[in-house]
Design an enzyme around this catalytic site. Sequence first.
Site, PDB file in Angstrom:
ATOM      1  N   ASP A   1     -11.297   2.124  -1.389  1.00 22.46           N
ATOM      2  CA  ASP A   1     -10.387   2.974  -0.620  1.00 22.46           C
ATOM      3  C   ASP A   1     -11.151   3.823   0.405  1.00 22.46           C
ATOM      4  O   ASP A   1     -10.806   4.973   0.675  1.00 22.46           O
ATOM      5  CB  ASP A   1      -9.530   3.871  -1.526  1.00 22.46           C
TER       6      ASP A   1
ATOM      7  N   HIS B   1       0.850  -1.205   0.000  1.00 20.93           N
ATOM      8  CA  HIS B   1       0.000   0.000   0.000  1.00 20.93           C
ATOM      9  C   HIS B   1       0.883   1.252   0.000  1.00 20.93           C
ATOM     10  O   HIS B   1       1.980   1.244   0.564  1.00 20.93           O
ATOM     11  CB  HIS B   1      -0.895  -0.031   1.244  1.00 20.93           C
TER      12      HIS B   1
END
Length: 363
Positions: A324, A201
Site C-alpha cells: 500500500d 479498492h
Amino acid sequence: MVSRYGLGFDRAKPGAAIDGVCDEAPMTFRRIAVEEAFVTPEIVDEWRRVLGGPDAEIGFRRMGDSILAETPANASLHRRLLDLGTGRIAHMDAVGIDMQILSLTAPGVQTLPSAKAVELASASNDQLAAAILAYPTRFAGLGAIFPLECAAAAAEIHRIKGLGLHGVIVNSHTADEYLDLPKFAPIWEALAACGLPLYLHPREPSPSMIKPYLDYGLYFAGWGFAAETGLHAMRIIMSGLLDSFPDLRIVLGHLGEGIPFWLDRIDNRYLLQVRIGAVKELPRLPSAYFREHFVVTTAGMTSLPPLHLCLEMLGKDRILFAGDYPYEDDVEGVTFLDHAPISDTVRQAIYQDNACRVFGLAA
Ligand code: MN
C-alpha cells in the site's frame, strides 16, 4: 514520534516481534506488492478543481489535503505518488520489493465529471503502460476505468488488456452506485472476456451513507473504507452476478475488508433469511462465492491474528502481499511478513506465487 517512512516502526506488535524465521535463509522468491499507488499530474489538477467547487463529495473534501497539499508534512507523499521512475525504484530496492503492481490512487477518476473522467482514465492507463515499458521487470499495473460510462469502461477494459496491464481497479462506489447494478453488466462481461481480475479498492462511504461516518474521522481508512468496500463486495456476492462469470476474480485489500471474520455468520444469517423469504436463494452459500471468486491482500495489515484468521478461513492460496505504498510503511509490511511465524511455503505463496497466478504474471 515514529518516522512515517523510516525504520522506526513499532517492533512490539505481535508478529513483528517474532524474529528469526527467515533471517538466515536467503529468499528464493520475489516480493511482489500488489496494491501500490500512483497518480498523474493531470488527475491532481482535476482533483484541485473538484475540491475547489461546491459538488465535492464530503469525505473526499476532508481527505483531499492528504494527497493534494504540498505542505512539508505531505510533500513526501505527494512526490512519491507522482513518481513512476527512479525514486520509486530506489525505494523498492531499499525495502526489498522486487515488483510493484501499480494502480491509480483512490478515488482516481471516480470523483470527476464523466467526460473528463473517461479521458483521464485512458490517459493514466497510457502513462502506466509507459512506466511499465521502462521497468518491465519491476512494475506491472492495473488499469483505471470510469464505471458510470459503462460502454466506455467496457471498451477501456479491452484497451487495458491490449496495453499489457494485468487487471482493473475500481475504488468502490461511483456517485453512490455499486457494480452489482444490472446496468454495469458490460463491465463484468469485459472483465470476463479479457480474463482480467478486478481490484475492488476502498474509498470513503458513498454520499447516501457518509453522514454518521463524518464525526470522529470514521469515514477514513481506520473504519469507513472497510465498511464501504466490504459492503460493495457483499452486494456483488448477494446479487448472484458471479454465477454468470465462473472464472472471474476479485481482489480485496486489508485482508478482505472484514469479510473473512464474518464469513460463517454471513452464511448462517443468510440461510435464516432464505427460510423466512427475506432474500432470494442463491445456488451456493455466500461463503462459497467468497472463497472461490475473491482473494485478499495484506495491504495495511501487519498484525498476526488477522493473518492467521485469513489463513484458516481462506487458505494460503488466497492471500497476496501488498505494501500500500506510499500510504502505508512498506518496510513494516515486509518486516512483518518476512518474520511472521508461517512456513516458507506459505510465505512464498503470499509474496509471489498467488500474485503470479491471480494477475497472470510471468513466474
Ligand atoms: Mn490502497
